[in-house]
Design an enzyme around this catalytic site. Structure first.
Site, PDB file in Angstrom:
ATOM      1  N   HIS A  63      -6.552  21.176 -51.881  1.00  0.00           N
ATOM      2  CA  HIS A  63      -6.422  19.574 -52.493  1.00  0.00           C
ATOM      3  C   HIS A  63      -4.867  19.297 -52.851  1.00  0.00           C
ATOM      4  O   HIS A  63      -4.540  18.252 -53.332  1.00  0.00           O
ATOM      5  CB  HIS A  63      -7.104  19.374 -53.612  1.00  0.00           C
ATOM      6  N   SER A  70      21.251  12.226 -43.771  1.00  0.00           N
ATOM      7  CA  SER A  70      20.998  10.942 -43.906  1.00  0.00           C
ATOM      8  C   SER A  70      22.533  10.359 -43.965  1.00  0.00           C
ATOM      9  O   SER A  70      23.378  10.940 -44.327  1.00  0.00           O
ATOM     10  CB  SER A  70      20.388  10.675 -45.554  1.00  0.00           C
ATOM     11  N   ARG A  82       9.854  14.818 -35.818  1.00  0.00           N
ATOM     12  CA  ARG A  82       9.481  14.441 -34.477  1.00  0.00           C
ATOM     13  C   ARG A  82       8.312  15.213 -33.780  1.00  0.00           C
ATOM     14  O   ARG A  82       7.356  14.189 -33.280  1.00  0.00           O
ATOM     15  CB  ARG A  82      10.517  15.133 -33.724  1.00  0.00           C
ATOM     16  N   GLN A 119     -14.951   8.210  -3.957  1.00  0.00           N
ATOM     17  CA  GLN A 119     -13.772   8.032  -3.324  1.00  0.00           C
ATOM     18  C   GLN A 119     -12.893   8.895  -4.036  1.00  0.00           C
ATOM     19  O   GLN A 119     -11.970   9.516  -3.408  1.00  0.00           O
ATOM     20  CB  GLN A 119     -13.279   6.669  -3.161  1.00  0.00           C
ATOM     21  N   HIS A 164       0.795  -1.354  -0.147  1.00  0.00           N
ATOM     22  CA  HIS A 164       0.102  -0.014   0.103  1.00  0.00           C
ATOM     23  C   HIS A 164       0.767   1.150  -0.089  1.00  0.00           C
ATOM     24  O   HIS A 164       1.561   1.471   1.222  1.00  0.00           O
ATOM     25  CB  HIS A 164      -0.940   0.090   1.112  1.00  0.00           C
ATOM     26  N   THR A 167      -8.627   9.494   3.615  1.00  0.00           N
ATOM     27  CA  THR A 167      -8.437   8.587   2.876  1.00  0.00           C
ATOM     28  C   THR A 167      -7.174   8.528   2.022  1.00  0.00           C
ATOM     29  O   THR A 167      -6.721   9.642   1.599  1.00  0.00           O
ATOM     30  CB  THR A 167      -9.721   8.282   2.138  1.00  0.00           C
ATOM     31  N   SER A 179      -6.128   3.407 -11.502  1.00  0.00           N
ATOM     32  CA  SER A 179      -4.815   3.710 -10.944  1.00  0.00           C
ATOM     33  C   SER A 179      -3.528   3.674 -11.819  1.00  0.00           C
ATOM     34  O   SER A 179      -2.719   4.473 -12.173  1.00  0.00           O
ATOM     35  CB  SER A 179      -4.661   3.140  -9.708  1.00  0.00           C
TER      36      SER A 179
END
EC number: 4.3.2.2
Length: 477
Positions: free
Chosen positions: A152, A282, A296, A234, A79, A104, A327
């Site tokens: 286009h 290259s 990228r 919760q 936990h 909690t 979680s």
């Protein structure tokens, strides 16, 4: 050996130090401790038996985290929150009894997530503003430069280099507004107890509802939020995460489109992203200048756009007050979305600070296409000079078909204007041909639109970020 373990390239190669820290263990667990301190301070101020000494002890140990002990405790207890309660208590023996009082696990877990999401937006927003600012400078500089427009991906009416850039800027301005709204819409989970009913706190305060409400308000204010969600299970509703990742996915779509345009322009040799002196395009083809930064951005933007599927699915399967299948998924998708957005904004800033324009190539492409576009102007000028519209139309149709054949079948340059000059029929307007073919007369209100848009919409949106505009950015790996 760090090289013997997988590391996410989002962090190891690309992300900024500040965004990597925002999702770090140190930030997470340090925030947990601050939340336990806020709770204890608020509980003390509302009359619970908590001493100044206990508060001071907690304050003194906020960042004194023994991560090794916490890991051992978690292995034993299975936990994570209780492992850190024990670890905090170990260095705060006097405060041990009141740490996490009435709370909690989601008190620290969810509230920390909301703080981290808010802080993530606060890191992204100035970066997005910087990109918009750099592109605005570029648009202003090239507001009047005619360029061939495309629909286009086929030649269409002329636009200007700056006007096309404004299409990119407008999308990013929408994203700036969306990110601001998403950040400002975030609320705190607050102090709600195990199923969101605040039952444990009502017990601590012996049935005093007003003190429980005040506790929630105090802790929310200490964490820097104006409002808390009035109703939670919760957890805070996982629908909140959808809203957060949706605006980041939308930013990803904008950047993908912009960088695709830049990649197409690089192929046309009209505009290129910056290229370092020693950069290799290259390994096999030494002459290559590839738009790798824009590639990228597209590559990572694609990942960012898909991440919104995670919170959509998670929100859909939260049973009743919560299930724990959210979680592990949220550990991955929330961090990755912000890290990815951070990287593509930094990369795009680098690109936008060094865009290279090739006016001669742009002019040549206009010269290839403009003669056909100018036919309407030529007809009008001939009619003004006393010609018959139908005769003129037929003459132009024949000459333009001949010129098109030279371009398409022989691979030659567009010689339509030379044919018009050689035809005595058009002698009344031969002296006007230069002005009839001036590219700037084909760009409509593009320059005026750029000026108005930048002045009235773009620059005002950047005012809140003026102090964070910073210098040029160096590209990560």
């Amino acid at each position: 050996d760090v090289m013997a373990r997988y590391r996410s390239p989002l962090v190891s190669r690309y992300a900024s130090a500040e965004m990597a820290y925002n999702f770090s263990e140190r930030k997470k667990f340090g925030t947990w401790r601050r939340l336990w301190l806020y709770l204890a301070q608020a509980e003390k101020s509302l009359g619970l038996p908590i001493t100044d000494e206990q508060i001071q002890e907690m304050e003194a140990n906020l960042d004194n985290i023994d991560f090794k002990m916490a890991a051992e405790e978690e292995k034993k207890l299975r936990h994570d929150v209780m492992a850190h309660v024990h670890t905090f208590a170990h260095c705060c023996p006097k405060a041990a009894a009141i740490i996490h009082l009435g709370a909690t696990s989601c008190y620290v877990g969810d509230n920390t997530d909301l703080i981290v999401l808010r802080d993530g937006f606060n890191l992204l927003l100035p970066k997005l503003a910087r990109v918009i600012s750099r592109l605005a400078d570029f648009a202003e500089k090239y507001a009047d430069m005619p360029a061939l427009g495309f629909t286009h991906y086929q030649p269409a009416q002329l636009t200007t280099v700056g006007k096309r850039c404004c299409l990119w800027i407008q999308d990013l301005c929408m994203d700036l507004q969306s990110l601001e709204r998403a950040r400002d819409d975030l609320r705190f989970r607050g102090v709600k107890g195990t199923t969101g009913t605040q039952a444990s706190f009502l017990q601590l305060f012996e049935g005093d509802h007003s003190k429980v409400e005040e506790l929630d308000r105090l802790v929310t204010a200490k964490a820097g939020f104006k409002r808390a969600y009035m109703v939670t299970g919760q957890t805070y509703s996982r629908k909140v995460d959808i809203g957060v990742l949706a605006v980041l996915a939308s930013l990803g779509a904008s950047i993908h489109k912009i960088c695709t345009d830049i990649r197409l322009l690089a192929n046309l040799k009209e505009i290129e992203e910056p290229f370092e002196k020693d950069q290799i395009g290259s390994s096999a083809m030494p002459y290559k200048r590839n738009p790798m930064r824009s590639e990228r951005c597209c590559s990572l933007a694609r990942h960012l756009m898909t991440l919104v599927m995670d919170p959509l699915q998670t929100a859909a399967v939260q049973w009743f007050e919560r299930t724990l299948d959210d979680s592990a998924n949220r550990r991955v998708c929330l961090a990755e979305a912000f890290l990815t957005a951070d990287i593509i904004l930094s990369t795009l800033q680098n690109v936008s600070e060094g865009l290279v324009v090739y006016p001669k190539v742009i002019e040549r492409r206009i010269r290839q296409e403009l003669p056909f576009m100018a036919t309407e102007n030529i007809i009008m000028a001939m009619v003004k000079a006393g010609g018959n519209r139908q005769d003129c139309h037929e003459k132009i149709r024949v000459l333009s078909q001949q010129a098109a054949a030279v371009v398409k079948q022989e691979g030659g340059d567009n010689d339509f204007i030379a044919r018009v000059r050689a035809d005595p029929y058009f002698s009344p307007i031969h002296k006007q041909l230069e002005s009839l073919l001036d590219p700037s007369s084909f760009t409509g209100r593009a320059p005026q639109q750029v000026a108005k848009f930048l002045k009235e919409e773009v620059r005002p949106a950047l005012i809140p970020y003026q102090s964070k505009m910073g210098g040029k950015i160096e590209l990560a790996l």
